[in-house]
Scaffold this motif. Structure first.
Motif, short mmCIF file in Angstrom:
data_model
loop_
_atom_site.label_atom_id
_atom_site.label_comp_id
_atom_site.label_asym_id
_atom_site.label_seq_id
_atom_site.Cartn_x
_atom_site.Cartn_y
_atom_site.Cartn_z
N ILE A 183 -3.27 1.07 1.21
CA ILE A 183 -2.51 1.73 0.13
C ILE A 183 -3.47 2.64 -0.63
N SER A 184 -3.10 3.92 -0.75
CA SER A 184 -3.92 4.87 -1.51
C SER A 184 -3.16 5.30 -2.75
N PRO A 234 5.90 -8.63 1.13
CA PRO A 234 6.38 -8.32 -0.22
C PRO A 234 5.43 -8.86 -1.29
N GLY A 235 5.29 -8.09 -2.38
CA GLY A 235 4.49 -8.57 -3.51
C GLY A 235 3.08 -8.01 -3.56
N GLU A 236 2.58 -7.47 -2.43
CA GLU A 236 1.20 -6.98 -2.41
C GLU A 236 1.03 -5.74 -3.29
N ALA A 237 1.93 -4.75 -3.09
CA ALA A 237 1.83 -3.54 -3.90
C ALA A 237 2.02 -3.89 -5.37
N ALA A 238 2.93 -4.80 -5.63
CA ALA A 238 3.18 -5.21 -7.02
C ALA A 238 1.90 -5.78 -7.64
N ALA A 239 1.19 -6.60 -6.87
CA ALA A 239 -0.03 -7.23 -7.42
C ALA A 239 -1.10 -6.17 -7.69
N ILE A 240 -1.23 -5.21 -6.76
CA ILE A 240 -2.24 -4.16 -6.94
C ILE A 240 -1.93 -3.34 -8.19
N VAL A 252 -6.99 1.06 -1.02
CA VAL A 252 -7.14 -0.38 -0.87
C VAL A 252 -6.93 -0.66 0.62
N VAL A 253 -8.00 -1.09 1.29
CA VAL A 253 -7.98 -1.22 2.74
C VAL A 253 -7.67 -2.66 3.15
N GLY A 254 -6.81 -2.82 4.15
CA GLY A 254 -6.54 -4.16 4.70
C GLY A 254 -5.69 -5.02 3.79
N VAL A 255 -4.55 -4.46 3.39
CA VAL A 255 -3.64 -5.21 2.52
C VAL A 255 -2.59 -5.89 3.42
N PRO A 256 -2.36 -7.20 3.29
CA PRO A 256 -1.33 -7.85 4.10
C PRO A 256 0.03 -7.17 3.88
N ARG A 266 0.05 -4.01 -10.72
CA ARG A 266 0.01 -4.79 -11.96
C ARG A 266 -1.43 -4.86 -12.48
N THR A 267 -2.36 -5.05 -11.55
CA THR A 267 -3.78 -5.11 -11.93
C THR A 267 -4.20 -3.79 -12.59
N ILE A 268 -3.75 -2.67 -12.00
CA ILE A 268 -4.11 -1.35 -12.53
C ILE A 268 -3.44 -1.13 -13.89
N ALA A 269 -2.18 -1.53 -14.00
CA ALA A 269 -1.46 -1.34 -15.26
C ALA A 269 -2.08 -2.17 -16.37
N ASP A 270 -2.49 -3.41 -16.03
CA ASP A 270 -3.08 -4.28 -17.05
C ASP A 270 -4.40 -3.69 -17.57
N ALA A 271 -5.02 -2.84 -16.75
CA ALA A 271 -6.26 -2.19 -17.21
C ALA A 271 -5.94 -0.90 -17.98
N GLU A 272 -4.64 -0.68 -18.30
CA GLU A 272 -4.18 0.49 -19.08
C GLU A 272 -4.46 1.80 -18.35
N ILE A 273 -4.35 1.78 -17.02
CA ILE A 273 -4.63 2.99 -16.24
C ILE A 273 -3.32 3.57 -15.71
N ASN A 274 -3.14 4.87 -15.89
CA ASN A 274 -1.96 5.55 -15.35
C ASN A 274 -2.29 6.08 -13.97
N ILE A 275 -1.42 5.85 -13.02
CA ILE A 275 -1.65 6.41 -11.70
C ILE A 275 -0.73 7.59 -11.48
N ASP A 276 -1.06 8.40 -10.45
CA ASP A 276 -0.25 9.58 -10.19
C ASP A 276 0.48 9.40 -8.86
N MET A 277 -0.17 9.73 -7.74
CA MET A 277 0.52 9.63 -6.45
C MET A 277 0.20 8.28 -5.78
N VAL A 278 1.12 7.82 -4.95
CA VAL A 278 0.91 6.57 -4.19
C VAL A 278 1.35 6.80 -2.74
N VAL A 279 0.55 6.33 -1.79
CA VAL A 279 1.00 6.35 -0.39
C VAL A 279 0.62 5.03 0.26
N GLN A 280 1.54 4.50 1.04
CA GLN A 280 1.22 3.32 1.83
C GLN A 280 1.31 3.71 3.29
#
Ligand code: ADP
Ligand code: ASP
Ligand code: MG
Length: 423
Positions: free
Chosen positions: A311-312, A277-283, A270-274, A285-299
């Motif tokens: 954020i990748s 606080p709250g930005e990663a949570a919003a991203i 996700v390129v160009g995220v302000p 939450r969107t993924i979780a609501d789509a019932e998708i499990n994520i593995d690694m995260v890097v900001q």
């Protein structure tokens, strides 16, 4: 003699000959005096072919219909296997997951088993039958829709039935002789383990060693069901996965259990995220609501001039389109610039309980990768695992380099792969 659950994977029943060969093995277990419950997967690459077919009619197929389609694969193999057993003069009855009492939640394509009520299986066994159950499927508790348990889910069906029926062992028959220190398709010098504890097997499975599915190992650990992973093509003893080694199961006190790899994931950036606080949570939450499990995260660190960051995260390729779709829809609300999708990544993981107390492991791992000229894109660790993301093209070489560097190469037998396409 007690009850055994045997699971045969797709490569073991790839064609009519395979089904007849497996039928003989099942009948032998019955003749030995066991009550036998068999869980069977779809023949060969049937599930992949059905998925390809679905993709040709719809880019994001509806979950309910997708599950209905995929469960057809296991219906074919269970009926053929029951016929082959009857042809050998023994009684057998086949059951769908729903008929076998496999009750799940209603998350299509990756439903979780919430209860197993195997009344019909018990009755079939009491009447002297061999019970054949379609793997990888169940019925949702609330909507009564047909569900599937996610790729490789027949392993979970087998362990869940073994727990519900109080089986003495759950045998997982596949196309290799057991659990090896790496995928024998990639490392011909991989070594077969006599025994591996649940803890290490869980990490290997979670890191992509598809010889056993992660959820299946979780289930086995929770209900303390010993698993015996072995080949349906040879008579060799395989690998025991359990809490404690038993009898003459050999235990190696190795620092490292093995190397796992996974090329089934993709990376979303996700390129160009302000950077507030709250930005990663919003991203997420969107993924979780789509019932998708994520593995690694890097900001990444934000550039001071712009106060924007990237954020990748990694996720199963099969959820890639859904994730991009969900994020695009939420773009205005979240407020990012753009999305990048990369499905040419691979993950390599080193697993071993000895890592906790051996400080040099991480350094040696990175040295092995660097000597092999492999560039690292993401890193994540747990207490007993270290994983990196690289280019998909580099994965096989990286696995071999790490396997050799940690002294895991066998100097005797070459690991045998009896069947399957590795798809
Ligand atoms: P099945 O059709 O029997 O379910 P899978 O293809 O799901 O078989 O799993 C067996 C395959 O798992 C093997 O053919 C092998 O390529 C792969 N594999 C990956 N890691 C390992 C490992 N550490 N040990 C053994 N097999 C592994
Ligand atoms: N047939 C399903 C798959 O290919 C389930 C399984 O084989 O365990 O994923
Ligand atoms: Mg499998």
């Amino acid at each position: 003699m007690g009850l055994v659950v045997q699971k045969y994977g797709g490569s073991s029943v790839a064609d009519a000959e395979g089904i007849k060969r497996v039928a003989k093995r099942i009948v032998d277990a019955k003749k030995d005096g066991h009550q036998v419950v068999v869980v069977v997967s779809a023949m060969g690459d049937t599930t992949d072919e059905l998925i390809d077919l679905a993709g040709q009619v719809s880019p994001i197929p509806a979950g309910r219909e997708f599950d209905m389609l995929l469960t057809a694969g296991e219906r074919i193999s269970m009926a053929l296997l029951a016929m082959a057993i009857k042809n050998l003069g023994h009684e057998a009855q086949s059951f769908t997951g729903s008929q076998a009492g496999v009750i799940t939640d209603s998350v299509h394509n990756k439903a979780r088993i919430i209860d197993v009520t195997p009344g019909r299986i018990r009755t079939a066994l009491d009447e002297g039958n061999i019970a054949i159950v379609a793997g990888f499927q169940g019925v949702s508790q609330d909507k009564k829709d047909i569900t599937t348990l996610g790729r490789g889910g027949s392993d979970t069906t087998a362990v869940a039935l073994a727990a519900a029926l109080d089986a003495e062992v759950c045998e997982i028959y596949t196309d290799v002789d057991g659990v090896f220190t790496a995928d024998p398709r990639v490392v011909s010098k991989a070594r077969k383990m006599e025994w591996i504890p649940f803890e290490d097997m869980l990490e290997l499975a979670a890191s992509g060693s598809k010889v056993l599915l992660h959820r299946c190992v979780e289930y086995a650990r929770r209900y303390n069901i010993p698993i015996h992973v072995r080949s349906s093509f040879s008579g060799l003893r395989g690998t025991w996965v359990s809490n404690q080694p038993q009898g003459d199961q050999q235990v190696e006190h190795a620092i490292i259990s093995g190397v796992a790899h996974d090329v089934s994931e993709a990376k979303v950036t996700v390129v160009g995220v302000p950077d507030k606080p709250g930005e990663a949570a919003a991203i997420f939450r969107t993924i979780a609501d789509a019932e998708i499990n994520i593995d690694m995260v890097v900001q990444n660190v934000s550039a001071a001039a712009t106060a924007l960051t990237d954020i990748s995260f990694t996720l199963p390729k099969t959820d890639g389109a859904k994730a991009i779709d969900a994020l695009e829809k939420a773009k205005g609300a979240i407020g990012f610039d753009s999305l990048r999708y990369d499905d040419q990544i691979g993950k390599i993981s080193l697993v071993g309980a000895g890592m906790k107390t051996n400080p040099g492991v991480t350094a040696s791992f990175f040295e092995a990768l660097s000597d092999a000229g492999v560039n690292i894109e993401l890193i994540s660790t747990s207490e007993i695992r270290i994983s990196v993301v690289t280019r998909a093209d580099d994965v096989n070489e990286a696995v071999r380099a790490v396997h050799t560097a940690f002294g895991l190469d066998s100097d005797t037998d070459e690991a045998v792969v009896y069947g399957g396409t590795g798809r």
